[in-house]
Design a protein around this motif. Structure first.
Motif, PDB file in Angstrom:
ATOM      1  N   ALA A  59       0.825  -1.209   0.000  1.00  0.00           N
ATOM      2  CA  ALA A  59       0.000   0.000   0.000  1.00  0.00           C
ATOM      3  C   ALA A  59       0.856   1.255   0.000  1.00  0.00           C
ATOM      4  O   ALA A  59       0.555   2.229  -0.710  1.00  0.00           O
ATOM      5  N   ALA A  60       1.944   1.262   0.756  1.00  0.00           N
ATOM      6  CA  ALA A  60       2.830   2.424   0.807  1.00  0.00           C
ATOM      7  C   ALA A  60       3.494   2.656  -0.546  1.00  0.00           C
ATOM      8  O   ALA A  60       3.612   3.801  -1.008  1.00  0.00           O
ATOM      9  N   ALA A  61       3.900   1.584  -1.213  1.00  0.00           N
ATOM     10  CA  ALA A  61       4.520   1.713  -2.527  1.00  0.00           C
ATOM     11  C   ALA A  61       3.513   2.243  -3.553  1.00  0.00           C
ATOM     12  O   ALA A  61       3.842   3.115  -4.365  1.00  0.00           O
ATOM     13  N   ALA A  62       2.289   1.736  -3.507  1.00  0.00           N
ATOM     14  CA  ALA A  62       1.246   2.202  -4.426  1.00  0.00           C
ATOM     15  C   ALA A  62       0.916   3.665  -4.164  1.00  0.00           C
ATOM     16  O   ALA A  62       0.720   4.444  -5.105  1.00  0.00           O
ATOM     17  N   GLN A  63       0.863   4.034  -2.900  1.00  0.00           N
ATOM     18  CA  GLN A  63       0.569   5.420  -2.541  1.00  0.00           C
ATOM     19  C   GLN A  63       1.655   6.350  -3.081  1.00  0.00           C
ATOM     20  O   GLN A  63       1.365   7.429  -3.590  1.00  0.00           O
ATOM     21  N   LYS A  64       2.894   5.922  -3.005  1.00  0.00           N
ATOM     22  CA  LYS A  64       4.002   6.726  -3.513  1.00  0.00           C
ATOM     23  C   LYS A  64       3.950   6.804  -5.036  1.00  0.00           C
ATOM     24  O   LYS A  64       4.116   7.873  -5.624  1.00  0.00           O
ATOM     25  N   GLN A  65       3.695   5.675  -5.683  1.00  0.00           N
ATOM     26  CA  GLN A  65       3.684   5.624  -7.141  1.00  0.00           C
ATOM     27  C   GLN A  65       2.530   6.445  -7.726  1.00  0.00           C
ATOM     28  O   GLN A  65       2.697   7.104  -8.751  1.00  0.00           O
ATOM     29  N   TYR A  66       1.369   6.404  -7.092  1.00  0.00           N
ATOM     30  CA  TYR A  66       0.178   7.067  -7.629  1.00  0.00           C
ATOM     31  C   TYR A  66      -0.197   8.319  -6.832  1.00  0.00           C
ATOM     32  O   TYR A  66      -1.360   8.679  -6.737  1.00  0.00           O
ATOM     33  N   ARG A  67       0.806   8.977  -6.268  1.00  0.00           N
ATOM     34  CA  ARG A  67       0.583  10.156  -5.423  1.00  0.00           C
ATOM     35  C   ARG A  67      -0.261  11.217  -6.119  1.00  0.00           C
ATOM     36  O   ARG A  67      -1.221  11.728  -5.561  1.00  0.00           O
ATOM     37  N   LYS A  68       0.090  11.578  -7.369  1.00  0.00           N
ATOM     38  CA  LYS A  68      -0.632  12.634  -8.087  1.00  0.00           C
ATOM     39  C   LYS A  68      -2.085  12.239  -8.332  1.00  0.00           C
ATOM     40  O   LYS A  68      -2.997  13.037  -8.139  1.00  0.00           O
ATOM     41  N   ALA A  69      -2.313  11.015  -8.767  1.00  0.00           N
ATOM     42  CA  ALA A  69      -3.666  10.552  -9.030  1.00  0.00           C
ATOM     43  C   ALA A  69      -4.492  10.546  -7.743  1.00  0.00           C
ATOM     44  O   ALA A  69      -5.662  10.937  -7.744  1.00  0.00           O
ATOM     45  N   LEU A  70      -3.898  10.114  -6.654  1.00  0.00           N
ATOM     46  CA  LEU A  70      -4.622  10.073  -5.386  1.00  0.00           C
ATOM     47  C   LEU A  70      -4.973  11.479  -4.908  1.00  0.00           C
ATOM     48  O   LEU A  70      -6.053  11.693  -4.352  1.00  0.00           O
ATOM     49  N   ARG A  71      -4.074  12.447  -5.143  1.00  0.00           N
ATOM     50  CA  ARG A  71      -4.389  13.833  -4.781  1.00  0.00           C
ATOM     51  C   ARG A  71      -5.588  14.338  -5.567  1.00  0.00           C
ATOM     52  O   ARG A  71      -6.445  15.016  -5.024  1.00  0.00           O
ATOM     53  N   GLU A  72      -5.615  14.022  -6.862  1.00  0.00           N
ATOM     54  CA  GLU A  72      -6.734  14.459  -7.701  1.00  0.00           C
ATOM     55  C   GLU A  72      -8.041  13.808  -7.245  1.00  0.00           C
ATOM     56  O   GLU A  72      -9.081  14.452  -7.202  1.00  0.00           O
TER      57      GLU A  72
END
Length: 75
Positions: A59-72
């Protein structure tokens, strides 16, 4: 149950001791491993489970990888 826990210096680290009655109720013994998870509300201590630890790492790796998408998505 909410209990006050005091932090103590343990060598180069800081450790917390659990009251005896709480440790007994949770079936914890010296040498047992727990996971310490930082949350928005503080620290969550939970029983060590390799599967949970692996899931948190994924989950931490996915959060880092998709940071911009998650912010949007959070908007």
């Amino acid at each position: 149950m909410v209990r006050n826990v005091k932090l103590r210096r343990m060598g180069g680290s800081v450790g917390a001791t659990l009251p005896k009655d709480m440790a007994e109720r949770l079936h914890l013994e010296a040498g047992d491993e727990l996971l310490a998870v930082e949350t928005a509300d503080g620290i969550l201590l939970t029983a060590y489970d390799p599967d949970v630890e692996e899931g948190l790492a994924i989950a931490a790796a996915a959060q880092k990888q998709y940071r911009k998408a998650l912010r949007e998505l959070a908007k």
